[in-house]
Design an enzyme around this catalytic site. Sequence first.
Site, PDB file in Angstrom:
ATOM      1  N   ASN A  11     -12.053  52.570  38.207  1.00  0.00           N
ATOM      2  CA  ASN A  11     -12.803  53.829  38.337  1.00  0.00           C
ATOM      3  C   ASN A  11     -11.949  54.937  37.721  1.00  0.00           C
ATOM      4  O   ASN A  11     -10.973  55.364  38.317  1.00  0.00           O
ATOM      5  CB  ASN A  11     -13.094  54.102  39.818  1.00  0.00           C
ATOM      6  N   LYS A  13     -12.737  57.971  37.300  1.00  0.00           N
ATOM      7  CA  LYS A  13     -13.015  59.313  37.834  1.00  0.00           C
ATOM      8  C   LYS A  13     -13.193  60.283  36.654  1.00  0.00           C
ATOM      9  O   LYS A  13     -13.715  59.877  35.617  1.00  0.00           O
ATOM     10  CB  LYS A  13     -11.922  59.735  38.810  1.00  0.00           C
ATOM     11  N   HIS A  97     -19.120  57.010  46.300  1.00  0.00           N
ATOM     12  CA  HIS A  97     -17.666  57.145  46.359  1.00  0.00           C
ATOM     13  C   HIS A  97     -17.310  58.276  47.321  1.00  0.00           C
ATOM     14  O   HIS A  97     -18.018  59.284  47.392  1.00  0.00           O
ATOM     15  CB  HIS A  97     -17.099  57.419  44.965  1.00  0.00           C
ATOM     16  N   GLU A  99     -15.262  60.561  47.134  1.00  0.00           N
ATOM     17  CA  GLU A  99     -15.125  61.888  46.495  1.00  0.00           C
ATOM     18  C   GLU A  99     -16.486  62.525  46.299  1.00  0.00           C
ATOM     19  O   GLU A  99     -16.631  63.748  46.422  1.00  0.00           O
ATOM     20  CB  GLU A  99     -14.361  61.738  45.163  1.00  0.00           C
ATOM     21  N   GLU A 169     -13.119  51.300  50.806  1.00  0.00           N
ATOM     22  CA  GLU A 169     -12.052  52.199  50.351  1.00  0.00           C
ATOM     23  C   GLU A 169     -11.678  53.146  51.480  1.00  0.00           C
ATOM     24  O   GLU A 169     -12.335  54.180  51.670  1.00  0.00           O
ATOM     25  CB  GLU A 169     -12.529  53.021  49.145  1.00  0.00           C
ATOM     26  N   GLY A 175      -5.644  57.517  46.269  1.00  0.00           N
ATOM     27  CA  GLY A 175      -4.818  58.473  45.530  1.00  0.00           C
ATOM     28  C   GLY A 175      -3.574  58.917  46.274  1.00  0.00           C
ATOM     29  O   GLY A 175      -2.932  59.881  45.876  1.00  0.00           O
ATOM     30  N   SER A 214      -5.180  52.926  46.240  1.00  0.00           N
ATOM     31  CA  SER A 214      -3.782  52.719  45.838  1.00  0.00           C
ATOM     32  C   SER A 214      -3.462  51.272  45.452  1.00  0.00           C
ATOM     33  O   SER A 214      -2.365  50.780  45.705  1.00  0.00           O
ATOM     34  CB  SER A 214      -2.821  53.215  46.931  1.00  0.00           C
TER      35      SER A 214
HETATM   36  P1  13P Z   1      -6.623  55.100  43.668  1.00  0.00           P
HETATM   37  O1  13P Z   1      -6.512  53.678  43.169  1.00  0.00           O
HETATM   38  O2  13P Z   1      -6.124  56.104  42.681  1.00  0.00           O
HETATM   39  O3  13P Z   1      -6.055  55.254  45.039  1.00  0.00           O
HETATM   40  O4  13P Z   1      -8.191  55.418  43.794  1.00  0.00           O
HETATM   41  C1  13P Z   1      -9.008  54.517  44.466  1.00  0.00           C
HETATM   42  C2  13P Z   1     -10.420  54.873  44.216  1.00  0.00           C
HETATM   43  O5  13P Z   1     -10.903  55.893  44.652  1.00  0.00           O
HETATM   44  C3  13P Z   1     -11.223  53.956  43.386  1.00  0.00           C
HETATM   45  O6  13P Z   1     -12.568  54.276  43.458  1.00  0.00           O
END
Ligand code: 13P
Length: 253
Positions: A11, A13, A97, A99, A169, A175, A214
């Site tokens: 992903n 983003k 997601h 976010e 997740e 992150g 992560s």
């Molecule tokens: P990270 O791997 O950067 O922690 O992000 C995970 C994520 O949100 C994947 O959709």
Amino acid sequence: MSARTPLIAGNWKMYKTEAQAEDYIQALLPLLSSVDGVEVAICVPFTDLRAMVDSARGSRVEVYAQNMHQEPEGAFTGEVSPVMLSDVGVQGVVLGHSERRACFGETDKALALKVPAALEAGLRPILCVGETEEERDNDDTERKLRQQVRDGLARVPDERLAEVTIAYEPIWAIGTGRVASAEQAQEAVAFVRALVGDRDQRAAEGVRILYGGSVKPENAAELLGQADVDGALVGGASLDAECFAQIVAAATR
Ligand code: 13P
């Protein structure tokens, strides 16, 4: 051994212009040439979709979007429909997601419409679920997962449940570099599978459930070695082709 083929999805983003995306895919494809028994997807910004679909054509890399509206068309300024995505040649879409839930007001109610709309348009949805740190500390993880899974799948017919991929997740692991332990990931993913089983036992055996948060080359093999973890949704570590390819390789072991 489960019969489920692992899926490693990156992903991106809100990262990468079209030129950067082109450089990335040219670097990634040769790194995956000897990989077998794992599906690979990159989930890219809307502006990169067409270029990535063209560049990945004929390869093992599928191209997914990161969001969509549920309606085929309409007066929804700034939105993109399932039909538009499949028209571009996109194979799937990330939905819900954390976010999008936290920053853009994505609701379980909207997801209940988006997940079946994706399937109807021929797209493979990845439905994201997961708890905050506070919810975990308050022993509220199962309640949160139950609600998100139940609502997100509510309008998916039983016979199509296994076509949905679910990504567990935990928000505290996204992150942050604070990856869930393999035991935490397995426990939550197995719980999500049991929730699908409450709807349909056969679907529970077929549905793919990923871990995200992560994931890095150093921790991927252990997470992916868990019985119920069918792959990973990778954020930051997917932005570098070498790093992402190492995670894909960890899924083949
Ligand atoms: P990270 O791997 O950067 O922690 O992000 C995970 C994520 O949100 C994947 O959709």
